[in-house]
Design a protein around this motif. Structure first.
Motif, PDB file in Angstrom:
ATOM      1  N   PHE A 237       0.831  -1.206   0.000  1.00 47.23           N
ATOM      2  CA  PHE A 237       0.000   0.000   0.000  1.00 47.23           C
ATOM      3  C   PHE A 237       0.868   1.259   0.000  1.00 47.23           C
ATOM      4  CE2 PHE A 237      -1.706   3.376   2.783  1.00 47.23           C
ATOM      5  CZ  PHE A 237      -2.638   3.904   1.897  1.00 47.23           C
ATOM      6  N   LEU A 238       1.877   1.301   0.857  1.00 51.78           N
ATOM      7  CA  LEU A 238       2.724   2.499   0.938  1.00 51.78           C
ATOM      8  C   LEU A 238       3.539   2.721  -0.336  1.00 51.78           C
ATOM      9  CD1 LEU A 238       4.002   2.363   4.628  1.00 51.78           C
ATOM     10  CD2 LEU A 238       2.326   3.939   3.640  1.00 51.78           C
ATOM     11  N   LEU A 239       3.799   1.660  -1.077  1.00 45.90           N
ATOM     12  CA  LEU A 239       4.512   1.798  -2.347  1.00 45.90           C
ATOM     13  C   LEU A 239       3.574   2.181  -3.491  1.00 45.90           C
ATOM     14  CD1 LEU A 239       6.877  -1.327  -2.288  1.00 45.90           C
ATOM     15  CD2 LEU A 239       7.474   1.033  -1.726  1.00 45.90           C
ATOM     16  N   SER A 240       2.281   2.005  -3.288  1.00 47.06           N
ATOM     17  CA  SER A 240       1.316   2.147  -4.371  1.00 47.06           C
ATOM     18  C   SER A 240       0.926   3.607  -4.618  1.00 47.06           C
ATOM     19  CB  SER A 240       0.058   1.348  -4.048  1.00 47.06           C
ATOM     20  OG  SER A 240      -0.735   2.028  -3.073  1.00 47.06           O
ATOM     21  N   PRO A 241       0.303   3.885  -5.761  1.00 44.69           N
ATOM     22  CA  PRO A 241      -0.174   5.244  -6.051  1.00 44.69           C
ATOM     23  C   PRO A 241      -1.211   5.744  -5.050  1.00 44.69           C
ATOM     24  CG  PRO A 241      -0.118   3.916  -8.056  1.00 44.69           C
ATOM     25  CD  PRO A 241       0.131   2.976  -6.918  1.00 44.69           C
ATOM     26  N   ALA A 242      -1.918   4.834  -4.379  1.00 44.45           N
ATOM     27  CA  ALA A 242      -2.917   5.250  -3.400  1.00 44.45           C
ATOM     28  C   ALA A 242      -2.297   5.983  -2.223  1.00 44.45           C
ATOM     29  CB  ALA A 242      -3.704   4.035  -2.900  1.00 44.45           C
ATOM     30  N   ALA A 243      -0.994   5.811  -2.028  1.00 46.61           N
ATOM     31  CA  ALA A 243      -0.293   6.456  -0.915  1.00 46.61           C
ATOM     32  C   ALA A 243       0.534   7.653  -1.380  1.00 46.61           C
ATOM     33  CB  ALA A 243       0.612   5.435  -0.214  1.00 46.61           C
ATOM     34  N   SER A 244       0.174   8.235  -2.508  1.00 50.36           N
ATOM     35  CA  SER A 244       1.007   9.289  -3.097  1.00 50.36           C
ATOM     36  C   SER A 244       1.112  10.548  -2.242  1.00 50.36           C
ATOM     37  CB  SER A 244       0.478   9.657  -4.487  1.00 50.36           C
ATOM     38  OG  SER A 244      -0.851  10.149  -4.390  1.00 50.36           O
ATOM     39  N   PHE A 245       0.189  10.726  -1.276  1.00 52.49           N
ATOM     40  CA  PHE A 245       0.262  11.893  -0.387  1.00 52.49           C
ATOM     41  C   PHE A 245       0.678  11.489   1.022  1.00 52.49           C
ATOM     42  CE2 PHE A 245      -1.716  15.767   1.699  1.00 52.49           C
ATOM     43  CZ  PHE A 245      -0.833  16.672   1.129  1.00 52.49           C
ATOM     44  N   ILE A 246       1.241  10.299   1.144  1.00 53.44           N
ATOM     45  CA  ILE A 246       1.697   9.812   2.447  1.00 53.44           C
ATOM     46  C   ILE A 246       3.210   9.734   2.440  1.00 53.44           C
ATOM     47  CG2 ILE A 246       1.638   7.910   4.096  1.00 53.44           C
ATOM     48  CD1 ILE A 246      -1.080   7.136   2.981  1.00 53.44           C
ATOM     49  N   SER A 247       3.839  10.497   3.300  1.00 45.42           N
ATOM     50  CA  SER A 247       5.297  10.457   3.419  1.00 45.42           C
ATOM     51  C   SER A 247       5.692  10.932   4.811  1.00 45.42           C
ATOM     52  CB  SER A 247       5.959  11.345   2.359  1.00 45.42           C
ATOM     53  OG  SER A 247       7.343  11.085   2.277  1.00 45.42           O
ATOM     54  N   GLY A 248       6.760  10.331   5.331  1.00 45.30           N
ATOM     55  CA  GLY A 248       7.250  10.703   6.645  1.00 45.30           C
ATOM     56  C   GLY A 248       6.464  10.108   7.785  1.00 45.30           C
ATOM     57  N   THR A 249       5.707   9.070   7.516  1.00 50.21           N
ATOM     58  CA  THR A 249       4.865   8.484   8.563  1.00 50.21           C
ATOM     59  C   THR A 249       5.273   7.044   8.847  1.00 50.21           C
ATOM     60  OG1 THR A 249       2.566   8.284   9.318  1.00 50.21           O
ATOM     61  CG2 THR A 249       3.056   7.495   7.098  1.00 50.21           C
ATOM     62  N   VAL A 250       4.782   6.527   9.969  1.00 46.92           N
ATOM     63  CA  VAL A 250       4.997   5.133  10.346  1.00 46.92           C
ATOM     64  C   VAL A 250       3.640   4.449  10.413  1.00 46.92           C
ATOM     65  CG1 VAL A 250       5.904   3.538  12.064  1.00 46.92           C
ATOM     66  CG2 VAL A 250       7.031   5.741  11.704  1.00 46.92           C
ATOM     67  N   LEU A 251       3.476   3.405   9.638  1.00 46.46           N
ATOM     68  CA  LEU A 251       2.243   2.618   9.659  1.00 46.46           C
ATOM     69  C   LEU A 251       2.434   1.424  10.581  1.00 46.46           C
ATOM     70  CD1 LEU A 251      -0.577   1.910   8.691  1.00 46.46           C
ATOM     71  CD2 LEU A 251       0.435   0.879   6.648  1.00 46.46           C
ATOM     72  N   ARG A 252       1.681   1.399  11.660  1.00 47.71           N
ATOM     73  CA  ARG A 252       1.762   0.309  12.621  1.00 47.71           C
ATOM     74  C   ARG A 252       0.895  -0.864  12.165  1.00 47.71           C
ATOM     75  NH1 ARG A 252      -0.199   3.044  17.963  1.00 47.71           N
ATOM     76  NH2 ARG A 252      -1.058   0.935  18.061  1.00 47.71           N
ATOM     77  N   VAL A 253       1.456  -2.065  12.281  1.00 45.37           N
ATOM     78  CA  VAL A 253       0.715  -3.295  11.965  1.00 45.37           C
ATOM     79  C   VAL A 253       0.834  -4.166  13.208  1.00 45.37           C
ATOM     80  CG1 VAL A 253       0.434  -5.176  10.302  1.00 45.37           C
ATOM     81  CG2 VAL A 253       1.466  -3.014   9.570  1.00 45.37           C
ATOM     82  N   ASP A 254      -0.006  -3.887  14.214  1.00 45.10           N
ATOM     83  CA  ASP A 254       0.261  -4.459  15.531  1.00 45.10           C
ATOM     84  C   ASP A 254      -0.974  -4.833  16.350  1.00 45.10           C
ATOM     85  OD1 ASP A 254      -0.734  -1.999  16.434  1.00 45.10           O
ATOM     86  OD2 ASP A 254       1.261  -1.129  16.686  1.00 45.10           O
ATOM     87  N   GLY A 255      -2.174  -4.765  15.761  1.00 46.01           N
ATOM     88  CA  GLY A 255      -3.361  -5.168  16.506  1.00 46.01           C
ATOM     89  C   GLY A 255      -3.628  -4.349  17.753  1.00 46.01           C
ATOM     90  N   ALA A 256      -3.137  -3.102  17.790  1.00 43.89           N
ATOM     91  CA  ALA A 256      -3.328  -2.169  18.906  1.00 43.89           C
ATOM     92  C   ALA A 256      -2.549  -2.553  20.162  1.00 43.89           C
ATOM     93  CB  ALA A 256      -4.819  -1.998  19.249  1.00 43.89           C
ATOM     94  N   ARG A 257      -1.533  -3.385  20.028  1.00 42.46           N
ATOM     95  CA  ARG A 257      -0.782  -3.824  21.197  1.00 42.46           C
ATOM     96  C   ARG A 257      -0.150  -2.687  22.007  1.00 42.46           C
ATOM     97  NH1 ARG A 257       2.931  -4.360  24.237  1.00 42.46           N
ATOM     98  NH2 ARG A 257       3.974  -2.744  23.051  1.00 42.46           N
TER      99      ARG A 257
END
Length: 296
Positions: A237-257
């Motif tokens: 997703f972050l590599l895709s065109p859908a994320a073209s306005f996303i930069s400098g962020t951290v996407l957590r994949v953690d189930g809210a731990r």
């Protein structure tokens, strides 16, 4: 075939470099990107592991011209420079980099020597910086591109793995800085922070850690481990065109731990709740195998 949620041919004509592509999350990412049409350059120190993944891709029908393997030590500046030059010579471009390579070991701070501390920082921070810098300098500065760095669930730090926590926190800062400095060149830089992921990396922990590993899902509100495909999908997703306005962020994949606090009591969703559509585990990688510690 890989069961990606993304449309076929999403990355047709693009070249993506994946470090640590011979096992675990990196192997899964390589499979998904190749399924989506990318030319994948697998990077690692163990050519046998890279060759095994290359064979898997060929068996899945990926053309040989869209796969290359490159032995390199990402901690060594000269090696990284030569690697990026080699990929560009072979493929002519680098559209994206997945800075996946990393590693650490369980140890309290008081027992970590200078050599061990430096080794973990070199692998998880310096190596990622060198790879990103060289991809930028040698190609992306003139053509744009996307970079995804691997960090970890280090919110609240990482007791028992302080060297890794320091390195991952440094990588978050690097991600934010690079996103600003390289934006004028059309380069996006983000990071992925996996939580408790049942990946082959768990097989490298000592036997005495087995009981702790089995108990970890009880501390996750989602009630389970994540899997490699769920991390891979987030990277795609972050590599895709859908994320073209996303930069400098951290996407957590953690189930809210990271939101769990001492004294909250049981937090994990029950087994039947885990099957509800919104939270059901996404099993997109048909070659995935559970870590040995969880196998009967």
């Amino acid at each position: 075939m890989y069961q990606s949620v993304f449309r076929p041919a999403l990355f047709d004509g693009q070249v993506v470099v994946v470090t640590g592509g011979g096992s675990g999350i990196g192997r899964c990412v390589v499979h998904e990107l190749a399924f989506l049409g990318a030319t994948v350059a697998l990077v690692g120190r163990n050519l046998d592991k890279l060759g095994a993944v290359q064979s898997e891709l060929l068996q899945a029908g990926v053309p040989a011209a869209r796969i290359s393997t490159h032995g390199a030590d990402i901690r060594d500046e000269a090696s990284v420079k030569a690697l990026v030059t080699e990929v560009l010579s072979q493929h002519g471009r680098i559209d994206a980099l997945v800075n996946n390579a990393g590693g650490q070991y369980i140890a309290p701070l008081a027992s970590i020597g200078a050599k061990g501390w430096q080794a973990v920082l070199d692998t998880n921070l310096t190596g990622g910086f060198l790879m990103a810098r060289e991809c930028f300098v040698q190609h992306m500065a003139a053509h744009g591109g996307s970079i995804v760095n691997m960090v970890a669930d280090m919110w609240g730090s990482m007791p028992g793995m302080g060297h890794s926590g320091a390195a991952r926190a440094g990588m978050v800062s690097f991600t934010e800085t690079a996103a600003v400095e390289w934006a004028p060149h059309g380069v996006r830089v983000n990071a992925i922070a996996p939580g408790y992921i049942a990946s082959s990396g768990m097989d490298h922990y000592p036997p005495e850690a087995a009981a702790m590993l089995r108990e970890m899902p009880a501390t996750v509100p989602a009630g389970r481990f994540g899997n490699e495909a769920e991390v891979s999908a987030s990277i795609v997703f972050l590599l895709s065109p859908a994320a073209s306005f996303i930069s400098g962020t951290v996407l957590r994949v953690d189930g809210a731990r990271p939101q769990v606090r001492l004294g909250m009591g049981p937090v994990g969703a029950s087994a039947d709740v885990q099957q509800r559509a919104a939270v059901r585990a996404f099993d997109g990688f048909p070659l995935y195998q559970s870590p040995k510690v969880f196998q009967p």
